[in-house]
Design an enzyme around this catalytic site. Structure first.
Site, mmCIF file in Angstrom:
data_model
loop_
_atom_site.group_PDB
_atom_site.id
_atom_site.type_symbol
_atom_site.label_atom_id
_atom_site.label_comp_id
_atom_site.label_asym_id
_atom_site.label_seq_id
_atom_site.Cartn_x
_atom_site.Cartn_y
_atom_site.Cartn_z
ATOM 1 N N GLU A 144 0.819 -1.209 0.000
ATOM 2 C CA GLU A 144 0.000 0.000 0.000
ATOM 3 C C GLU A 144 0.854 1.261 0.000
ATOM 4 O OE1 GLU A 144 -3.029 0.321 -0.626
ATOM 5 O OE2 GLU A 144 -3.696 -1.752 -0.451
ATOM 6 N N TYR A 197 -5.827 6.366 5.132
ATOM 7 C CA TYR A 197 -5.988 5.375 4.060
ATOM 8 C C TYR A 197 -5.172 4.112 4.343
ATOM 9 C CZ TYR A 197 -5.319 2.685 -0.085
ATOM 10 O OH TYR A 197 -5.243 1.620 -0.938
ATOM 11 N N ASP A 244 -9.040 6.074 -1.057
ATOM 12 C CA ASP A 244 -8.025 6.700 -1.891
ATOM 13 C C ASP A 244 -8.703 7.343 -3.093
ATOM 14 O OD1 ASP A 244 -8.768 4.549 -3.451
ATOM 15 O OD2 ASP A 244 -6.728 3.783 -3.750
#
Length: 371
Positions: free
Chosen positions: A47, A130, A148
């Site tokens: 991520e 996030y 996102d």
């Protein structure tokens, strides 16, 4: 949450929306290396890498990174220079430094286990809402929002949200929407499906609405406004800086390199000496003066326009004119964090993408000349 959004959510058949979305993801999910299992460390690394970087670009970096740093402990104990070298080419190097700092905290304070609560994981360096939501939902199956750009785009169309997604405050609206829509039974697949949908179907300019598994739930499709959403104000124009970048070679064929400061833009990365070009100043003379004053190197310029190279940042563009020169005082002592680097050493150094491209071109021409 405004009344219009509340009404839209109330009119959404949430169970069917979840079933349509997750059912599609189970059939169509891409085979990605970080999806082999739900290892929170791997999810976390992926991520961070995927922020502002395309999936296809990330895959080989992720695989190489995991080969070098397969565990929390391996990354925590690695020298920063090795981590930055593994990250070279991905850009936004503060992501790598923050990741390692946070992983060290996990290694020291959490016995190497990535925290599984919003409070604990959000306290780690570089872990924003996030990333926290992505790791908690994907790895730990917690029903936390992971919002996102892809998710905001998808939901702005499905729920007809006309708030400006460039404003930080707008994220809260989308987080509230996700909390209402997310599957409590399978939040991992729900969030991944939202991301996947935005990446391959509900794309920015040409959404494939006829292939969308949740088309029946999409208010923008019903109204024909899918190409107008999301609303996003344009970024300010980037500042352009003209730089002179010098490849200075000594009598051994080594090249002068210097390490950037520990704080600020591209911190700790290695580069060829660069300086802002002064208007109305002659290139060769300015290069000679700069090398002498900043690096104590007296040099003779050979080519004032050897190569052109741009480096584009979020709000800044370097337009680099590469100059070649030869040192004429080989016995000098160089400043701290500056050295003469051999070909092998240049390969080892972590450099910004722009300087790596310059290095590769110099090495290529150097080898061709020696044939």
């Amino acid at each position: 949450m405004n009344e219009e959004l509340k009404n839209q959510l109330q009119n959404t058949d949430v169970p069917r929306f979840q079933a349509d979305l997750i059912g599609w993801f189970e059939k169509e999910m891409r085979d990605l290396p970080w999806r082999e299992n739900q290892d929170p460390y791997k999810v976390w690394v992926s991520e961070i890498m995927l922020q502002q970087t395309r999936v296809d670009t990330v895959i080989p970096y992720f695989n190489r990174f995991m080969e070098q740093f397969p565990t929390v402990q391996a990354l925590a104990e690695a020298p920063e220079e090795k981590v930055l070298k593994a990250w070279e080419g991905l850009g936004y190097y503060s992501r790598a430094r923050n990741l390692q700092a946070a992983v060290r905290e996990v290694h020291e304070n959490y016995a190497g286990v990535v925290p599984d609560t919003p409070e604990a994981i959000s306290s780690l360096k570089g872990v924003g809402p996030y990333t926290a939501g992505a790791v908690l939902s994907i790895a730990y199956n917690r029903p936390e929002p992971a919002v996102d750009g892809n998710v905001m785009r998808v939901l702005s169309r499905i729920l007809s949200i006309w708030d400006d997604i460039a404003k930080p405050s707008t994220r809260k609206t989308f987080e509230q929407a996700v909390r209402h829509l997310i599957s409590k039974d399978n939040p991992s697949y729900f969030n991944q499906a939202m991301m996947e949908l935005g990446a391959i179907v509900c794309t920015p300019t040409s959404p494939s609405c006829l292939l969308c598994p949740v088309q029946d739930h999409c208010e923008a499709f019903r109204q024909g406004t899918q190409r107008e959403l999301p609303v996003k104000t344009k970024k300010k124009s980037s500042k352009v800086i003209e730089l002179l970048t010098a490849i200075v070679q000594n009598e051994k064929g080594e090249v002068l390199v210097t390490q950037r400061p520990e704080q600020g833009l591209l911190a700790n990365l290695w580069e060829f000496p660069s300086f802002e070009k002064l208007p109305e100043s002659e290139t060769a003379q300015q290069t000679v003066q700069f090398l002498d004053s900043d690096f104590y190197v007296k040099a003779e310029v050979k080519d004032t326009e050897w190569m052109k190279q741009d480096h584009v940042f979020t709000h800044l563009v370097w337009k680099m004119n590469v100059v070649t020169a030869e040192s004429i005082n080989p016995q000098i002592s160089l400043p701290e964090k500056t050295e003469w680097a051999s070909l092998d050493r240049i390969h080892e150094l972590a450099m910004p993408v722009s300087h790596r491209k310059i290095a590769n071109e110099w090495i290529k021409r150097h080898k061709e000349r020696d044939k």
